[in-house]
Design an enzyme around this catalytic site. Structure first.
Site, PDB file in Angstrom:
ATOM      1  N   SER A  94      -4.831  -0.629 -12.861  1.00 21.41           N
ATOM      2  CA  SER A  94      -4.103  -1.868 -12.601  1.00 21.41           C
ATOM      3  C   SER A  94      -4.100  -2.769 -13.848  1.00 21.41           C
ATOM      4  CB  SER A  94      -4.689  -2.569 -11.381  1.00 21.41           C
ATOM      5  OG  SER A  94      -3.827  -3.579 -10.909  1.00 21.41           O
ATOM      6  N   ASP A 195       2.493   2.307  -3.440  1.00 23.61           N
ATOM      7  CA  ASP A 195       1.578   1.320  -4.008  1.00 23.61           C
ATOM      8  C   ASP A 195       2.061  -0.048  -3.554  1.00 23.61           C
ATOM      9  OD1 ASP A 195       0.241  -0.540  -5.665  1.00 23.61           O
ATOM     10  OD2 ASP A 195       0.089   0.886  -7.315  1.00 23.61           O
ATOM     11  N   HIS A 225      -2.793   1.885  -4.023  1.00 18.30           N
ATOM     12  CA  HIS A 225      -3.025   1.306  -5.343  1.00 18.30           C
ATOM     13  C   HIS A 225      -4.379   1.679  -5.939  1.00 18.30           C
ATOM     14  CE1 HIS A 225      -2.609  -1.364  -8.713  1.00 18.30           C
ATOM     15  NE2 HIS A 225      -3.704  -2.021  -8.387  1.00 18.30           N
TER      16      HIS A 225
END
Length: 259
Positions: A94, A195, A225
Site C-alpha cells: 500500500s 481491492d 487489499h
C-alpha cells in the site's frame, strides 16, 4: 512515546549479504508484513521491517507526523542495510509501496530490486479535493484497515485516520509521481483483483511511469487489499523470494536448510 500496540513491534533479523527492507502501509504496522518478514528471514536473508513514525501506538500520534518522517525512517533503514549487505531489495504494501518506489528512485544502484503489493499512488479524487479544507474541520475519519478476504483474520492498525496525516499522504503521492521515471530497477508488482482500498488504476499508473525494463505484474485472485495476511500470502512470499534469488544468483534455500 506511548508503548507499541501488541504485535506492532518492528522486526529485524541478521542473515546473509542479501538484505530486504519491508515498508508497511498508512495507519498500519509491521503486523501486516511480519509473516513475510519471517518467511524471508527463515530462508537466510537479512530482513528489516521498521515501524513508521506515528504508527503502532495511537492514531493521535500519527496526526503530528508527515510523509518526510515516514520516508526518513525507511531511508535510514536502507542505509543501514547497505552498510552490511551486498544486495538490498525494497518491498512495500500500500503506502509502503510508495515509500519503496521513492527509495528506488533516489538511491539508484543501492537498490537491487523492488517488490510492491497493492501499491498506493493516489488518493481518491473526491477525498483529495476535500482534504485541504477538511483537515481543519474534521480531526479524523473512519479507518481503512482489515480489507482481508480470509475469515477470522484481522490487520493491526488504527480505527481512525487523522485528516492532517491524510493530507501529508497526498503530498507523498505527489512527490512519488515525479520520482517514478527515475525508477529503473527490476520490479515485481502483485495486486489483488478485488481491492476495496486501492484501485487497480494505481498499479497501472506506476507501471506506465517507471523506467524499469524488467517488470512482472501478477494478479492475485483470492485476496483483498492486505494480501500479505490473506489467501495469497504464501504466493507473494514465494514469488518475492524467487525474484530475489534470480537477481542475486542466490541458491534457493528452504526453511529447513536455514535452521
Amino acid at each position: 512515546m506511548p508503548p507499541f500496540l501488541p504485535g506492532a513491534e518492528p522486526f529485524h533479523r541478521d542473515g546473509s549479504s542479501t538484505g530486504v527492507l519491508l515498508c508497511h502501509g498508512f495507519t498500519g504496522s509491521p503486523h501486516s508484513l511480519r509473516p513475510w518478514a519471517e518467511y524471508l528471514a527463515e530462508r537466510g536473508l537479512t530482513v528489516s521491517l521498521p515501524l513508521l513514525p506515528g504508527h503502532g501506538t495511537r492514531w493521535e500520534d500519527l496526526a503530528v507526523t508527515g510523509w518526510e518522517d515516514w520516508y526518513a525512517s525507511v531511508d535510514r533503514e536502507l542505509r543501514l542495510l547497505g552498510e552490511r549487505c551486498e544486495h538490498v531489495f525494497v518491498c512495500g504494501l500500500s503506502m509502503g509501496g510508495a515509500l519503496a518506489l521513492r527509495l528506488a528512485a533516489l538511491h539508484g544502484h543501492a537498490v537491487r530490486g523492488v517488490v510492491l503489493v497493492n501499491p498506493a499512488a493516489a488518493l481518491p479524487r473526491m477525498q483529495g479535493y476535500a482534504l485541504p479544507a477538511g483537515r481543519f474541520l474534521l480531526r479524523s475519519v473512519r479507518g481503512i484497515t482489515d480489507d482481508i478476504a480470509k475469515e477470522n483474520r484481522t490487520e493491526l492498525g488504527y480505527s481512525r485516520v487523522p485528516t492532517r496525516a491524510a493530507y501529508a499522504l497526498r503530498d507523498l503521492f505527489r512527490v512519488v509521481h515525479k520520482d517514478l521515471p527515475k525508477v529503473t530497477q527490476p520490479l515485481l508488482l502483485l495486486r489483488s483483483r478485488t481491492d476495496h482500498v486501492v484501485p487497480a488504476s494505481d498499479s497501472a499508473l506506476i507501471l506506465s511511469r517507471v523506467s524499469s525494463t524488467d517488470v512482472t505484474e501478477t494478479v492475485l485472485e483470492r485476496s483483498f487489499h492486505v494480501a500479505t495476511l490473506d489467501h495469497d500470502a504464501e504466493h507473494i512470499f514465494a514469488d518475492s523470494l524467487g525474484f530475489i534469488d534470480r537477481l542475486t544468483a542466490r541458491e534457493p534455500l528452504s526453511a529447513k536448510d536455514s535452521q
